[in-house]
Design an enzyme around this catalytic site. Structure first.
Site, short mmCIF file in Angstrom:
data_model
loop_
_atom_site.label_atom_id
_atom_site.label_comp_id
_atom_site.label_asym_id
_atom_site.label_seq_id
_atom_site.Cartn_x
_atom_site.Cartn_y
_atom_site.Cartn_z
N LYS A 138 45.42 43.28 44.49
CA LYS A 138 43.95 43.30 45.03
C LYS A 138 43.08 44.06 44.37
O LYS A 138 42.04 43.76 43.81
CB LYS A 138 43.79 43.61 46.42
CG LYS A 138 44.60 42.81 47.57
CD LYS A 138 44.27 43.30 48.88
CE LYS A 138 44.99 44.47 49.14
NZ LYS A 138 46.31 44.55 49.12
N ARG B 165 40.98 43.18 57.64
CA ARG B 165 42.58 43.13 57.77
C ARG B 165 42.94 42.56 59.09
O ARG B 165 44.14 42.63 59.37
CB ARG B 165 43.04 44.65 57.54
CG ARG B 165 42.90 44.87 56.17
CD ARG B 165 43.91 46.22 55.96
NE ARG B 165 43.57 46.71 54.69
CZ ARG B 165 44.24 47.02 53.86
NH1 ARG B 165 45.58 47.23 53.91
NH2 ARG B 165 43.79 47.61 52.73
N ARG C 23 53.74 52.11 40.57
CA ARG C 23 52.40 52.30 40.35
C ARG C 23 52.03 53.53 40.38
O ARG C 23 52.50 54.44 40.91
CB ARG C 23 51.75 51.76 41.73
CG ARG C 23 50.13 51.96 41.82
CD ARG C 23 49.41 51.35 42.85
NE ARG C 23 49.80 51.77 43.98
CZ ARG C 23 49.27 51.14 45.16
NH1 ARG C 23 48.49 49.84 44.98
NH2 ARG C 23 49.77 51.31 46.34
N ARG D 65 50.57 57.24 44.94
CA ARG D 65 49.74 57.42 46.04
C ARG D 65 50.95 57.83 47.20
O ARG D 65 52.05 57.50 47.02
CB ARG D 65 49.50 55.93 46.20
CG ARG D 65 47.85 55.98 46.37
CD ARG D 65 47.55 54.47 46.17
NE ARG D 65 47.59 53.84 47.48
CZ ARG D 65 47.32 52.71 47.92
NH1 ARG D 65 46.55 52.15 47.18
NH2 ARG D 65 47.55 52.07 48.97
N ARG E 214 54.16 48.99 55.85
CA ARG E 214 52.76 48.30 55.33
C ARG E 214 52.93 46.65 55.12
O ARG E 214 52.05 46.04 55.69
CB ARG E 214 52.16 48.88 53.97
CG ARG E 214 51.59 50.35 54.23
CD ARG E 214 51.72 51.08 52.93
NE ARG E 214 50.70 50.64 51.86
CZ ARG E 214 51.07 50.76 50.65
NH1 ARG E 214 51.93 51.54 50.29
NH2 ARG E 214 50.37 50.27 49.73
P1 AP5 Z 1 47.22 46.82 43.11
O1 AP5 Z 1 46.18 46.30 42.12
O2 AP5 Z 1 47.39 48.46 43.17
O3 AP5 Z 1 47.69 46.19 44.44
P2 AP5 Z 1 46.80 46.24 45.50
O4 AP5 Z 1 46.86 44.91 46.36
O5 AP5 Z 1 45.43 46.83 45.60
O6 AP5 Z 1 47.88 47.22 46.84
P3 AP5 Z 1 47.38 48.35 47.46
O7 AP5 Z 1 48.71 49.16 47.83
O8 AP5 Z 1 45.99 49.13 47.29
O9 AP5 Z 1 47.31 47.66 48.93
P4 AP5 Z 1 47.14 48.09 50.41
O10 AP5 Z 1 46.60 47.08 51.11
O11 AP5 Z 1 48.54 48.48 51.05
O12 AP5 Z 1 46.20 49.59 50.37
P5 AP5 Z 1 44.83 49.64 50.48
O13 AP5 Z 1 44.42 51.00 49.53
O14 AP5 Z 1 44.06 48.73 50.70
O15 AP5 Z 1 48.61 46.60 42.06
C1 AP5 Z 1 49.79 47.22 42.59
C2 AP5 Z 1 50.57 47.54 41.14
O16 AP5 Z 1 51.04 46.32 40.55
C3 AP5 Z 1 49.85 48.48 40.31
O17 AP5 Z 1 50.52 49.25 39.61
C4 AP5 Z 1 49.18 47.41 39.28
O18 AP5 Z 1 49.23 48.08 37.86
C5 AP5 Z 1 50.47 46.32 39.20
N1 AP5 Z 1 49.91 44.87 39.03
C6 AP5 Z 1 48.87 44.28 39.69
N2 AP5 Z 1 48.81 43.13 39.25
C7 AP5 Z 1 49.79 42.86 38.64
C8 AP5 Z 1 50.33 41.64 37.89
N3 AP5 Z 1 49.76 40.43 37.85
N4 AP5 Z 1 51.55 41.63 37.25
C9 AP5 Z 1 52.15 42.92 37.11
N5 AP5 Z 1 51.65 44.06 37.68
C10 AP5 Z 1 50.62 43.99 38.46
O19 AP5 Z 1 44.94 50.55 51.95
C11 AP5 Z 1 45.59 51.70 52.31
C12 AP5 Z 1 45.76 51.94 53.80
O20 AP5 Z 1 44.46 52.36 54.31
C13 AP5 Z 1 46.27 51.10 54.75
O21 AP5 Z 1 47.62 50.99 54.76
C14 AP5 Z 1 45.35 51.35 56.09
O22 AP5 Z 1 46.05 52.41 56.54
C15 AP5 Z 1 43.83 51.80 55.58
N6 AP5 Z 1 43.15 50.62 55.52
C16 AP5 Z 1 42.51 50.34 54.32
N7 AP5 Z 1 41.59 49.26 54.80
C17 AP5 Z 1 41.77 48.89 56.17
C18 AP5 Z 1 41.26 48.14 57.03
N8 AP5 Z 1 40.16 47.21 56.76
N9 AP5 Z 1 41.57 48.43 58.31
C19 AP5 Z 1 42.35 49.39 58.75
N10 AP5 Z 1 42.97 50.16 57.97
C20 AP5 Z 1 42.70 49.95 56.52
MG MG Z 2 44.43 48.55 46.23
#
Ligand code: AP5
Ligand code: MG
Length: 229
Positions: free
Chosen positions: A17, A92, A131, A164, A175
């Site tokens: 994402k 979400r 990552r 992270r 997750r």
């Molecule tokens: P990356 O782009 O970092 O993936 P991502 O989908 O952004 O993964 P996240 O871990 O950030 O998602 P998440 O939803 O768990 O965390 P968030 O921070 O939103 O890519 C991952 C890796 O792969 C990287 O190393 C990248 O380089 C590599 N990569 C990417 N694309 C690639 C490709 N095509 N090919 C190869 N490699 C690739 O949320 C964290 C926490 O916040 C949640 O758990 C929750 O507790 C809280 N939170 C956030 N939003 C809410 C909400 N709306 N409601 C309630 N709680 C919330």
């Molecule tokens: Mg992310």
């Protein structure tokens, strides 16, 4: 006259994402609201919201809907009328999605598409295991240990590579489970609205980006807003 456009990007942890958000932001000059990163910023500042978020990060669970809706309501109120935005990690849950619909309507804005990045759990786990976040160069952004050029570029420009805390195997498993239980139902929600764009996230970042842009071009006909520097 430009009409701002508004996108949601959803997908399991590690689906890419934030990687795709960065590419779309560069192309369309969208403001990105990445709720996970917003919360991590609050943690770094030691605010009450940051303290609350930390306890949820530890377990890999979602913060309460009311907290997240208030946060997005506050940020969206600051968006210039002519600029569009991309929501990375929000909504979400179904209540968050309904609240976003109401909020956009209230602000005289409209959602153009909900992009759903599709990836198997095994692939997501492999990505998250390697990552690192590049921090210190503006908004933190993800890189992968298999991409030596990206790691070198981050360090050469004075950034730091950070793991992270929620990228620990037990928390990743939780997750992924939370995503399937609470967020995946949004696919049906947006499908029923005619908003869903499912995209395979299995290619390279650039391949996935190209697929997304091709799908968006069919929907977004207005000229993107370009901020003056
Ligand atoms: P990356 O782009 O970092 O993936 P991502 O989908 O952004 O993964 P996240 O871990 O950030 O998602 P998440 O939803 O768990 O965390 P968030 O921070 O939103 O890519 C991952 C890796 O792969 C990287 O190393 C990248 O380089 C590599 N990569 C990417 N694309 C690639 C490709 N095509 N090919 C190869 N490699 C690739 O949320 C964290 C926490 O916040 C949640 O758990 C929750 O507790 C809280 N939170 C956030 N939003 C809410 C909400 N709306 N409601 C309630 N709680 C919330
Ligand atoms: Mg992310």
């Amino acid at each position: 006259m430009t009409t701002p456009f508004h996108l949601v990007i959803m997908g399991a942890p590690g689906a890419g994402k934030s990687t795709q958000s960065k590419l779309l932001q560069a192309l369309y000059a969208l403001r990105v609201y990445a709720t996970g990163q917003m919360l991590r910023d609050e943690v770094a500042l030691g605010t009450p919201l940051g303290n609350l978020a930390e306890s949820y990060f530890e377990h890999g669970t979602l913060l309460p809907d009311t907290v997240m809706i208030d946060l997005i309501t506050d940020r969206l109120a600051q968006l210039p009328p002519q600029q569009g935005c991309l929501f990375d990690g929000f909504p979400r849950t179904i209540p968050q999605a309904r609240a976003l619909d109401d909020l956009l309507h209230h602000e005289h804005r409209a959602l153009n598409a909900a992009i759903s990045l599709e990836l198997t759990d095994d692939q997501a786990i492999q990505r998250l295991g390697g990552r690192r976040m590049c921090v210190g160069l503006g908004d933190p952004f993800p890189v992968h240990i298999s991409d030596q050029a990206a790691l070198d570029d981050c360090l050469r420009r004075g950034g730091q590579l950070v793991t992270r805390p929620d990228d620990e195997p037990a928390v990743i498993a939780e997750r992924l489970h939370v995503y399937e239980a609470e967020t995946a139902p949004l696919r049906d929600y947006y499908q029923q609205q005619g908003m869903l764009i499912p995209v395979s996230a299995a290619g390279t970042p650039q391949q996935v980006h190209t697929t997304i842009v091709a799908a968006l071009q069919a929907r977004i006909t207005s000229t993107p807003y370009m901020p003056t520097k």
